[in-house]
Design a protein around this motif. Sequence first.
Motif, PDB file in Angstrom:
ATOM      1  N   ASP A   7       3.987   2.598  -5.262  1.00  9.59           N
ATOM      2  CA  ASP A   7       2.799   1.849  -4.856  1.00  9.59           C
ATOM      3  C   ASP A   7       2.516   2.045  -3.370  1.00  9.59           C
ATOM      4  N   ILE A   8       3.573   2.143  -2.565  1.00  5.84           N
ATOM      5  CA  ILE A   8       3.397   2.372  -1.126  1.00  5.84           C
ATOM      6  C   ILE A   8       3.000   3.815  -0.855  1.00  5.84           C
ATOM      7  N   LEU A   9       3.633   4.743  -1.548  1.00  2.00           N
ATOM      8  CA  LEU A   9       3.377   6.167  -1.317  1.00  2.00           C
ATOM      9  C   LEU A   9       2.040   6.630  -1.892  1.00  2.00           C
ATOM     10  N   ALA A  10       1.422   5.795  -2.728  1.00  2.00           N
ATOM     11  CA  ALA A  10       0.189   6.198  -3.419  1.00  2.00           C
ATOM     12  C   ALA A  10      -0.967   6.486  -2.473  1.00  2.00           C
ATOM     13  N   ASP A  11      -0.863   6.054  -1.201  1.00  2.00           N
ATOM     14  CA  ASP A  11      -1.958   6.329  -0.260  1.00  2.00           C
ATOM     15  C   ASP A  11      -1.955   7.767   0.249  1.00  2.00           C
TER      16      ASP A  11
END
Length: 327
Positions: free
Chosen positions: A7-11
Amino acid sequence: MNQALLDILADGQFHSGEDLGSALGVSRAAIWKQLQKLELLNIPLHSVKGRGYRLPDAVELLNHEAMAAHGFPSDAFASCELALSVDSTNSVMMQKAESNTTDRHICFAEMQTSGRGRRGRQWLSPFAKNLYFSVLWPFSQGIAAIQGLSLVVGLVVHKILKQHGIQAAGLKWPNDILAEQGDHLFAKMGGILIEITGDVTDNCQIVIGVGLNLDVSVQDQAHLDQQAIGLKQLGYSRGRNYLASALVSELVTVLEEFNEKGFAAFQDEWNQADCFFGKPLKVLLPSGHIDGVGCGVNSKGEYQLKTQSGMQVVNAGEVSLRLSGEA
């Protein structure tokens, strides 16, 4: 923790191990172990010393809450799995079918390591770029009652795409969703894979696999043996969670109607969406080929071809349709 990390790396931006650990309340060593687990799942990760870790691109991950907000029909299924990486969603549902005879289930995957298309072909399934899902749907009237099912599922996809501005969408018998690119030029947007288990004369379980391209890059195209295109390239701008919810909601409605009425109720609608209707075709058979003009499907879902010797009808089996002149 895998999901929280993604969820954090999805950017698509770099995040240091220290920042990731701080955000998740764990040590850098714990973060490193989780990243290793993601790599074992074949999820693509970039790491640069001094900058941290990132996914190759920004992505929208599938999420139960987001799908529910868009009207996903959770009540229609006994379970809804959102997997990070599987060999294929059809395989997951076929395994579940071994112990399931009455309940409906659905499985989505962010990526497939061995995605399959018709006749055993590989289905390219990069991480979080497209939609890959399979539905396990019991039928109680045997295999004869599901004749034309793949065509009906294709119609579901076609209808949703048309509703969202993809006017180039069309269908190719028996299980492809195409985009018209010009006179006699088509690119593949998606496909349907139907598998059957159980008693083919009575209670059987059907696994309906759907693969739909949202974004096909130049790099992706290099790995494909036919021209493909994604919805993004055709102007679609809504998210994956929204599209997944819209497709499955329509699929549940249509499958219930199909269960009552069979394919004949959808014949005319399918023929209106047929990319090859009225076009010169070559039907490839194991023993040769037939030349003719496409005339759509009959009430059983069999394809009709007008030839010099009269109307001929073919069924799915080991048959492939090609426009005349295609290899």
